[in-house]
Design a protein around this motif. Structure first.
Motif, mmCIF file in Angstrom:
data_model
loop_
_atom_site.group_PDB
_atom_site.id
_atom_site.type_symbol
_atom_site.label_atom_id
_atom_site.label_comp_id
_atom_site.label_asym_id
_atom_site.label_seq_id
_atom_site.Cartn_x
_atom_site.Cartn_y
_atom_site.Cartn_z
ATOM 1 N N ALA A 11 0.877 -1.175 0.000
ATOM 2 C CA ALA A 11 0.000 0.000 0.000
ATOM 3 C C ALA A 11 0.913 1.224 0.000
ATOM 4 C CB ALA A 11 -0.886 -0.003 1.236
ATOM 5 N N GLU A 12 0.583 2.175 -0.853
ATOM 6 C CA GLU A 12 1.414 3.370 -0.975
ATOM 7 C C GLU A 12 0.615 4.596 -0.573
ATOM 8 O OE1 GLU A 12 2.406 2.974 -5.125
ATOM 9 O OE2 GLU A 12 4.256 1.906 -4.641
ATOM 10 N N ALA A 13 1.285 5.539 0.048
ATOM 11 C CA ALA A 13 0.641 6.791 0.461
ATOM 12 C C ALA A 13 0.182 7.549 -0.780
ATOM 13 C CB ALA A 13 1.619 7.629 1.267
ATOM 14 N N SER A 23 -4.849 12.711 -7.365
ATOM 15 C CA SER A 23 -5.525 11.783 -6.451
ATOM 16 C C SER A 23 -4.952 11.903 -5.045
ATOM 17 C CB SER A 23 -5.371 10.343 -6.938
ATOM 18 O OG SER A 23 -5.897 9.450 -5.973
ATOM 19 N N THR A 24 -5.834 11.933 -4.063
ATOM 20 C CA THR A 24 -5.406 11.965 -2.667
ATOM 21 C C THR A 24 -5.733 10.653 -1.977
ATOM 22 O OG1 THR A 24 -7.511 12.976 -2.059
ATOM 23 C CG2 THR A 24 -5.660 14.471 -2.494
ATOM 24 N N LEU A 25 -5.928 9.586 -2.751
ATOM 25 C CA LEU A 25 -6.255 8.273 -2.209
ATOM 26 C C LEU A 25 -5.004 7.397 -2.148
ATOM 27 C CD1 LEU A 25 -9.461 7.632 -4.336
ATOM 28 C CD2 LEU A 25 -9.362 8.414 -1.950
ATOM 29 N N PRO A 26 -4.894 6.560 -1.115
ATOM 30 C CA PRO A 26 -3.777 5.615 -1.089
ATOM 31 C C PRO A 26 -3.916 4.620 -2.238
ATOM 32 C CG PRO A 26 -5.289 5.202 0.733
ATOM 33 C CD PRO A 26 -5.777 6.425 0.028
ATOM 34 N N THR A 86 -4.220 0.350 -8.023
ATOM 35 C CA THR A 86 -5.574 0.884 -7.915
ATOM 36 C C THR A 86 -5.661 1.798 -6.697
ATOM 37 O OG1 THR A 86 -7.930 0.369 -7.718
ATOM 38 C CG2 THR A 86 -6.416 -1.108 -6.569
ATOM 39 N N PRO A 87 -6.384 2.925 -6.818
ATOM 40 C CA PRO A 87 -6.633 3.778 -5.658
ATOM 41 C C PRO A 87 -7.957 3.438 -4.973
ATOM 42 C CG PRO A 87 -7.291 4.942 -7.622
ATOM 43 C CD PRO A 87 -6.776 3.585 -8.070
ATOM 44 N N MET A 88 -8.580 2.332 -5.367
ATOM 45 C CA MET A 88 -9.891 1.942 -4.843
ATOM 46 C C MET A 88 -9.696 1.182 -3.525
ATOM 47 S SD MET A 88 -11.858 3.092 -7.277
ATOM 48 C CE MET A 88 -13.427 2.361 -6.879
ATOM 49 N N THR A 114 -3.041 0.770 -3.833
ATOM 50 C CA THR A 114 -2.613 -0.614 -3.644
ATOM 51 C C THR A 114 -1.886 -1.033 -4.913
ATOM 52 O OG1 THR A 114 -4.480 -1.101 -2.196
ATOM 53 C CG2 THR A 114 -3.384 -2.990 -3.240
ATOM 54 N N THR A 115 -0.678 -1.551 -4.748
ATOM 55 C CA THR A 115 0.152 -1.952 -5.881
ATOM 56 C C THR A 115 0.542 -3.417 -5.741
ATOM 57 O OG1 THR A 115 1.037 0.290 -6.063
ATOM 58 C CG2 THR A 115 2.298 -1.459 -7.127
ATOM 59 N N VAL A 116 0.409 -4.148 -6.839
ATOM 60 C CA VAL A 116 0.852 -5.539 -6.916
ATOM 61 C C VAL A 116 1.829 -5.627 -8.084
ATOM 62 C CG1 VAL A 116 0.169 -7.953 -7.264
ATOM 63 C CG2 VAL A 116 -1.344 -6.398 -6.000
ATOM 64 N N VAL A 117 3.028 -6.156 -7.801
ATOM 65 C CA VAL A 117 4.083 -6.241 -8.819
ATOM 66 C C VAL A 117 4.482 -7.694 -9.003
ATOM 67 C CG1 VAL A 117 6.425 -5.528 -9.447
ATOM 68 C CG2 VAL A 117 4.950 -3.957 -8.165
ATOM 69 N N TYR A 118 4.555 -8.113 -10.261
ATOM 70 C CA TYR A 118 5.084 -9.424 -10.622
ATOM 71 C C TYR A 118 6.347 -9.202 -11.447
ATOM 72 C CZ TYR A 118 0.870 -12.041 -9.320
ATOM 73 O OH TYR A 118 -0.150 -12.630 -8.623
#
Length: 196
Positions: free
Chosen positions: A136-138, A147-150, A173-175, A152-156
């Motif tokens: 999770a990124e700030a 966007s002011t939403l955190p 995604t910022p959702m 979520t990042t998934v890296v492969y």
């Protein structure tokens, strides 16, 4: 998508399946990238005559992000245009290719997983072993169109067979409220990757 590797025994291409409603933006050559950005802006603002400033802002931001992605080996960018109940399901996938210098000293997924804290080795049916990270990124308004939403990042990170290159799939995604479901979707998409 064709890979630009220098090893004759390595795969010539990869394929990945994304949900219907995701827009594919080729990052190279620049002319193709620019045509894709114009097509996306037309699609998003088609029939809306009173939003030229928003359309221009979107195009400038996509140009900036696409150039930045290209500088780090980005090959293609997918953007979700899906909505549920009128709410956009914002998410993206950046596919990038790192040649020999991408992960020095890492020849296998296990080598790289030992180097990255919190990473795990997973098996992708059509692509072999990969290193998966989730974080999770700030919020970063400068990077994500205000966007002011955190995020979520998934890296492969997937080693390209018979080469020293790595293919990287970066989903985000910022959702925040839907992050667990979006992560399931990202894992499903990554599972479709296969070499040709």
């Amino acid at each position: 998508m064709p890979l630009q590797t220098d090893w004759s025994a390595s795969p010539a291409e990869y394929t990945i399946l994304v949900p219907e409603g995701w827009f594919q933006l080729q990052l190279d050559p620049p002319e193709e990238r620019d045509r894709g950005i114009v097509a996306l802006a037309r699609r998003q603002f088609g029939g809306v005559d009173h939003a030229p400033v928003l359309r221009e802002r979107l195009m400038r931001e996509l140009q900036r992000q696409a150039r930045a992605a290209g500088r780090v080996g980005g090959v293609e960018l997918y953007l979700s245009l899906l909505t549920v109940g009128g709410v956009p399901l914002a998410s993206s996938l950046l596919v990038s290719l790192a040649h020999e210098g991408g992960w020095p000293g890492c020849r296998t997924a296990h080598d790289l997983a030992r180097r990255l804290a919190g990473a795990e080795v997973v098996e992708l049916e059509g692509a072999g072993e990969a290193v998966r990270e989730q974080r999770a990124e700030a919020p970063d308004p400068e990077r994500l169109m205000g966007s002011t939403l955190p995020t979520t990042t998934v890296v492969y990170n997937v080693p390209v067979p018979a080469s020293r290159a790595w293919l990287t799939l970066t989903f985000s995604t910022p959702m925040e409220a839907l992050a667990p479901k979006m992560v399931e979707l990202f894992d499903t998409v990554a599972g479709t990757l296969h070499w040709q």
